[in-house]
Design a protein around this motif. Structure first.
Motif, PDB file in Angstrom:
ATOM      1  N   MET A 275      15.333  32.696  74.795  1.00  0.00           N
ATOM      2  CA  MET A 275      16.254  33.637  75.225  1.00  0.00           C
ATOM      3  C   MET A 275      16.849  33.110  76.317  1.00  0.00           C
ATOM      4  O   MET A 275      16.888  33.453  77.465  1.00  0.00           O
TER       5      MET A 275
ATOM      6  N   SER B  24      19.859  32.685  77.075  1.00  0.00           N
ATOM      7  CA  SER B  24      20.987  33.694  77.650  1.00  0.00           C
ATOM      8  C   SER B  24      20.824  34.722  78.530  1.00  0.00           C
ATOM      9  O   SER B  24      21.773  35.332  79.169  1.00  0.00           O
ATOM     10  N   LEU B  25      19.498  34.799  78.843  1.00  0.00           N
ATOM     11  CA  LEU B  25      18.915  36.021  79.833  1.00  0.00           C
ATOM     12  C   LEU B  25      19.536  35.708  81.266  1.00  0.00           C
ATOM     13  O   LEU B  25      19.622  34.557  81.863  1.00  0.00           O
TER      14      LEU B  25
ATOM     15  N   HIS C 188      19.333  38.861  83.356  1.00  0.00           N
ATOM     16  CA  HIS C 188      18.306  39.651  84.117  1.00  0.00           C
ATOM     17  C   HIS C 188      17.238  39.817  83.681  1.00  0.00           C
ATOM     18  O   HIS C 188      17.038  40.230  82.378  1.00  0.00           O
ATOM     19  N   LEU C 189      15.873  39.603  84.062  1.00  0.00           N
ATOM     20  CA  LEU C 189      14.592  39.700  83.625  1.00  0.00           C
ATOM     21  C   LEU C 189      13.639  40.479  84.531  1.00  0.00           C
ATOM     22  O   LEU C 189      13.559  40.117  85.491  1.00  0.00           O
TER      23      LEU C 189
ATOM     24  N   LEU D 276      15.773  28.993  81.558  1.00  0.00           N
ATOM     25  CA  LEU D 276      16.601  30.240  81.972  1.00  0.00           C
ATOM     26  C   LEU D 276      17.561  29.710  82.769  1.00  0.00           C
ATOM     27  O   LEU D 276      17.717  30.213  84.022  1.00  0.00           O
TER      28      LEU D 276
ATOM     29  N   LEU E 267      19.834  32.571  84.502  1.00  0.00           N
ATOM     30  CA  LEU E 267      19.428  33.874  85.195  1.00  0.00           C
ATOM     31  C   LEU E 267      19.683  34.107  86.621  1.00  0.00           C
ATOM     32  O   LEU E 267      19.791  33.163  87.573  1.00  0.00           O
TER      33      LEU E 267
ATOM     34  N   SER F 273      17.368  27.573  87.111  1.00  0.00           N
ATOM     35  CA  SER F 273      17.937  28.525  87.497  1.00  0.00           C
ATOM     36  C   SER F 273      18.387  28.323  89.023  1.00  0.00           C
ATOM     37  O   SER F 273      18.813  29.333  89.516  1.00  0.00           O
TER      38      SER F 273
END
Length: 240
Positions: free
Chosen positions: A1, A3-4, A6-7, A25, A28, A52
């Motif tokens: 994932m 393209s995340l 917000h996690l 990520l 992020l 990130s």
């Protein structure tokens, strides 16, 4: 994932460490893993977020069991909110922590075992929230804290801080709403005709030495809903 942006994995039972794949990520912006059972060393955790470094703005790892010392966060240049409260972090602030984090607005390290001196945070003029309460900090509070004009919340309670507090400690804190210096060995030396630049909602100064006279500056705090000056060494008459 990859393209995340917000996690949020907060309030689960994740244990141990995060996988190295978090390094992928690269977009992020916010990561919330608070209220889990993470037991990793903080610097190892951050190494897995190196992808990130340019994008991360909000990092909330509160209420875990992360250990080690305060790491170098200056590589996260976009960081706006840093919450590491209620972990098992030890040791002093690194020298690098005093380097510029121009966007940092929230710093929450409450409830760890951080020791040593308070860092100089004046390079982060965007700070609105500082909570360093319930640690093992010692030494004095530098007057430079009074230059944080956007600061709304300041909590350094339950440490081993000492020294004298002057008007200069509050000289430019016009936005301050919450002040907690409780349970430190601090002595207030404030002029009787001093008019604070702020209107506080909460004032917590338990065990700080404010007396023997009642502090006149408290009498113009018209918005205050919480006032704790217990054990403050006041021997004056009860004021109007």
């Amino acid at each position: 994932m990859v393209s995340l942006v917000h996690l949020n994995l907060a309030s689960n039972d994740f244990a141990g460490s995060i996988p190295k794949s978090f390094n992928n990520l690269s977009r992020l912006q916010s990561l919330d893993m608070s209220r889990n059972n993470l037991t990793e060393q903080l610097d190892e955790f951050l190494d897995k977020l190196s992808g990130s470094e340019k994008s991360l703005q909000i990092l909330n790892l509160g209420w875990n069991q992360l250990s080690g010392t305060i790491a170098n966060f200056t590589r996260f240049l976009s960081l706006r909110e840093l919450s590491l409260n209620n972990n098992q972090l030890t040791g002093p602030f690194p020298t690098s922590f005093q380097q510029v984090l121009p966007n940092l607005g929230v710093l929450n390290l409450h409830g760890n075992r951080i020791s040593g001196m308070l860092p100089d945070l004046t390079m982060s003029q965007s700070l609105t929230f500082i909570d360093l309460g319930d640690n093992s900090l010692n030494g004095t509070i530098d007057k430079s804290v009074g230059q944080l004009s956007r600061l709304e919340h300041l909590d350094v309670s339950w440490n081993s801080l000492e020294g004298v507090i002057f008007e200069a400690h509050f000289s430019n804190l016009s936005s301050l709403k919450f002040l907690d210096f409780s349970f430190n060995s601090l002595v207030f030396n404030i002029s009787s005709n001093w008019i604070p630049p702020f209107q506080l909602d909460a004032i917590r100064l338990a065990s700080c030495k404010l007396g023997p006279d009642f502090p006149e500056w408290l009498r113009n705090q018209n918005n205050c809903s919480q006032l704790d000056i217990s054990g403050a060494g006041i021997s004056d008459v009860v004021p109007n």
